[in-house]
Design a protein around this motif. Structure first.
Motif, mmCIF file in Angstrom:
data_model
loop_
_atom_site.group_PDB
_atom_site.id
_atom_site.type_symbol
_atom_site.label_atom_id
_atom_site.label_comp_id
_atom_site.label_asym_id
_atom_site.label_seq_id
_atom_site.Cartn_x
_atom_site.Cartn_y
_atom_site.Cartn_z
ATOM 1 N N THR A 227 0.861 -1.174 0.000
ATOM 2 C CA THR A 227 0.000 0.000 0.000
ATOM 3 C C THR A 227 0.898 1.224 0.000
ATOM 4 O OG1 THR A 227 -1.654 -1.194 1.281
ATOM 5 C CG2 THR A 227 -1.818 1.207 1.253
ATOM 6 N N SER A 228 0.625 2.167 -0.897
ATOM 7 C CA SER A 228 1.451 3.371 -0.959
ATOM 8 C C SER A 228 0.581 4.578 -1.278
ATOM 9 C CB SER A 228 2.562 3.216 -2.002
ATOM 10 O OG SER A 228 2.027 3.014 -3.287
ATOM 11 N N ARG A 229 1.130 5.738 -0.923
ATOM 12 C CA ARG A 229 0.419 6.994 -1.209
ATOM 13 C C ARG A 229 1.431 8.118 -1.345
ATOM 14 N NH1 ARG A 229 -0.025 10.670 2.906
ATOM 15 N NH2 ARG A 229 0.619 9.943 4.954
ATOM 16 N N LEU A 230 1.047 9.121 -2.116
ATOM 17 C CA LEU A 230 1.863 10.316 -2.266
ATOM 18 C C LEU A 230 1.770 11.137 -0.991
ATOM 19 C CD1 LEU A 230 3.523 12.176 -4.185
ATOM 20 C CD2 LEU A 230 1.346 13.252 -4.787
ATOM 21 N N VAL A 231 2.915 11.530 -0.448
ATOM 22 C CA VAL A 231 2.950 12.389 0.739
ATOM 23 C C VAL A 231 3.131 13.834 0.310
ATOM 24 C CG1 VAL A 231 4.210 12.959 2.859
ATOM 25 C CG2 VAL A 231 3.832 10.568 2.228
ATOM 26 N N ALA A 232 4.110 14.081 -0.565
ATOM 27 C CA ALA A 232 4.375 15.449 -1.000
ATOM 28 C C ALA A 232 5.084 15.451 -2.343
ATOM 29 C CB ALA A 232 5.221 16.188 0.027
ATOM 30 N N GLN A 233 4.684 16.393 -3.149
ATOM 31 C CA GLN A 233 5.340 16.668 -4.424
ATOM 32 C C GLN A 233 5.694 18.148 -4.365
ATOM 33 O OE1 GLN A 233 3.030 15.485 -7.794
ATOM 34 N NE2 GLN A 233 4.286 16.616 -9.214
ATOM 35 N N HIS A 234 6.939 18.425 -4.068
ATOM 36 C CA HIS A 234 7.361 19.803 -3.819
ATOM 37 C C HIS A 234 7.532 20.544 -5.143
ATOM 38 C CE1 HIS A 234 7.904 18.910 0.416
ATOM 39 N NE2 HIS A 234 8.384 17.752 0.015
ATOM 40 N N ASN A 235 6.787 21.628 -5.295
ATOM 41 C CA ASN A 235 6.773 22.365 -6.552
ATOM 42 C C ASN A 235 7.968 23.288 -6.735
ATOM 43 O OD1 ASN A 235 4.360 21.222 -7.432
ATOM 44 N ND2 ASN A 235 3.161 22.684 -6.242
ATOM 45 N N THR A 236 8.644 23.655 -5.655
ATOM 46 C CA THR A 236 9.774 24.575 -5.776
ATOM 47 C C THR A 236 11.102 23.847 -5.948
ATOM 48 O OG1 THR A 236 9.993 24.674 -3.380
ATOM 49 C CG2 THR A 236 8.654 26.384 -4.440
ATOM 50 N N SER A 237 11.116 22.559 -5.705
ATOM 51 C CA SER A 237 12.330 21.760 -5.824
ATOM 52 C C SER A 237 11.956 20.385 -6.371
ATOM 53 C CB SER A 237 12.981 21.579 -4.446
ATOM 54 O OG SER A 237 13.322 22.812 -3.885
ATOM 55 N N GLU A 238 12.935 19.706 -6.889
ATOM 56 C CA GLU A 238 12.664 18.368 -7.390
ATOM 57 C C GLU A 238 12.823 17.366 -6.260
ATOM 58 O OE1 GLU A 238 13.213 17.228 -11.476
ATOM 59 O OE2 GLU A 238 14.702 18.820 -11.545
ATOM 60 N N ILE A 239 11.752 17.269 -5.471
ATOM 61 C CA ILE A 239 11.697 16.352 -4.339
ATOM 62 C C ILE A 239 10.317 15.706 -4.336
ATOM 63 C CG2 ILE A 239 11.810 16.131 -1.830
ATOM 64 C CD1 ILE A 239 13.681 18.591 -1.832
ATOM 65 N N LEU A 240 10.313 14.395 -4.264
ATOM 66 C CA LEU A 240 9.071 13.612 -4.284
ATOM 67 C C LEU A 240 9.088 12.703 -3.064
ATOM 68 C CD1 LEU A 240 6.519 12.753 -5.909
ATOM 69 C CD2 LEU A 240 7.977 11.122 -7.105
ATOM 70 N N GLN A 241 7.978 12.705 -2.307
ATOM 71 C CA GLN A 241 7.912 11.906 -1.083
ATOM 72 C C GLN A 241 6.694 10.991 -1.131
ATOM 73 O OE1 GLN A 241 7.874 14.328 2.432
ATOM 74 N NE2 GLN A 241 8.095 12.596 3.808
ATOM 75 N N VAL A 242 6.946 9.687 -0.894
ATOM 76 C CA VAL A 242 5.916 8.659 -0.926
ATOM 77 C C VAL A 242 5.996 7.852 0.365
ATOM 78 C CG1 VAL A 242 5.153 6.566 -2.144
ATOM 79 C CG2 VAL A 242 5.985 8.520 -3.442
ATOM 80 N N SER B 274 19.371 27.103 -2.787
ATOM 81 C CA SER B 274 18.916 27.451 -1.433
ATOM 82 C C SER B 274 17.495 26.962 -1.195
ATOM 83 C CB SER B 274 18.982 28.967 -1.214
ATOM 84 O OG SER B 274 20.325 29.393 -1.237
ATOM 85 N N ALA B 275 16.622 27.131 -2.193
ATOM 86 C CA ALA B 275 15.244 26.654 -2.069
ATOM 87 C C ALA B 275 15.199 25.129 -1.949
ATOM 88 C CB ALA B 275 14.412 27.115 -3.268
ATOM 89 N N PHE B 276 16.042 24.442 -2.717
ATOM 90 C CA PHE B 276 16.126 22.984 -2.659
ATOM 91 C C PHE B 276 16.530 22.534 -1.251
ATOM 92 C CE2 PHE B 276 18.795 19.160 -2.986
ATOM 93 C CZ PHE B 276 17.932 18.282 -3.621
ATOM 94 N N LEU B 277 17.585 23.156 -0.697
ATOM 95 C CA LEU B 277 18.052 22.794 0.642
ATOM 96 C C LEU B 277 17.007 23.111 1.705
ATOM 97 C CD1 LEU B 277 21.809 23.843 0.530
ATOM 98 C CD2 LEU B 277 20.841 21.538 0.392
ATOM 99 N N ASP B 278 16.322 24.251 1.579
ATOM 100 C CA ASP B 278 15.269 24.601 2.530
ATOM 101 C C ASP B 278 14.156 23.555 2.514
ATOM 102 O OD1 ASP B 278 16.607 26.898 3.286
ATOM 103 O OD2 ASP B 278 15.369 28.246 2.051
ATOM 104 N N THR B 279 13.755 23.149 1.315
ATOM 105 C CA THR B 279 12.705 22.130 1.196
ATOM 106 C C THR B 279 13.162 20.822 1.821
ATOM 107 O OG1 THR B 279 11.905 23.153 -0.840
ATOM 108 C CG2 THR B 279 11.216 20.893 -0.426
ATOM 109 N N LEU B 280 14.370 20.408 1.517
ATOM 110 C CA LEU B 280 14.909 19.157 2.054
ATOM 111 C C LEU B 280 15.000 19.206 3.581
ATOM 112 C CD1 LEU B 280 15.848 16.459 0.939
ATOM 113 C CD2 LEU B 280 18.151 17.385 0.788
ATOM 114 N N GLU B 281 15.442 20.334 4.126
ATOM 115 C CA GLU B 281 15.559 20.477 5.580
ATOM 116 C C GLU B 281 14.208 20.464 6.270
ATOM 117 O OE1 GLU B 281 17.833 24.048 6.133
ATOM 118 O OE2 GLU B 281 19.732 23.039 5.689
ATOM 119 N N ASN B 282 13.147 20.876 5.584
ATOM 120 C CA ASN B 282 11.815 20.950 6.181
ATOM 121 C C ASN B 282 11.011 19.658 6.066
ATOM 122 O OD1 ASN B 282 11.912 23.579 7.254
ATOM 123 N ND2 ASN B 282 11.665 24.411 5.195
#
Length: 146
Positions: free
Chosen positions: A83-98, A124-132
């Motif tokens: 079973t899986s689901r999308l948690v977050a698709q960050h629009n400001t950085s290329e980060i996908l969380q499932v 900087s935006a990428f790192l901020d997203t990753l840190e959050n």
């Protein structure tokens, strides 16, 4: 498993063969180069999650076969026995969380792509997203960080 595809549309048959041969449960792919309005591919027996090129991404490589600009993009494929689901698709950085369930244990998979030509502001935006990203005890972070 983590792969860098440099145009997944042209290599889906190779990906499908590899993950079936190796019995892969989780596969993250960077540099898929999907860009709207392209249709993102499905993989039989897997749930697929995709990002497309973020609107503010400043790196736009040459395309797969027609030499037109394409997006970067990330895909995560999870075997559909989980079973899986999308948690977050960050629009400001290329980060996908499932999130997926493995034997009733929640596992978070975070896939990232950082372009080598990313501007300082985008970096900087990428790192901020990753840190959050809220890291759970069972979190896997993987990606191409160049």
């Amino acid at each position: 498993m983590l792969l860098n595809a440099r145009c997944l549309n042209l290599k889906m048959h190779l990906l499908e063969s590899l993950i079936k041969l190796e019995n892969i449960n989780i596969c993250a792919v960077t540099e898929t180069w999907f860009k709207p309005p392209e249709r993102t591919p499905a993989l039989p027996g897997y749930n697929a999650y995709h990002t497309l090129q973020p609107p503010n991404l400043d790196h736009n490589p040459k395309g797969c076969d027609d030499r037109t600009p394409k997006g970067e993009g990330i895909s995560i494929f999870i075997k559909d026995i989980h079973t899986s689901r999308l948690v977050a698709q960050h629009n400001t950085s290329e980060i996908l969380q499932v999130q997926l369930s493995l034997d009733k244990i929640a596992v978070h998979v975070v896939a990232c792509y950082r372009s080598p030509t990313m501007s300082q502001d985008s970096h900087s935006a990428f790192l901020d997203t990753l840190e959050n990203i809220k890291v759970q005890p069972n979190t896997i972070i993987l990606g191409d960080f160049n």
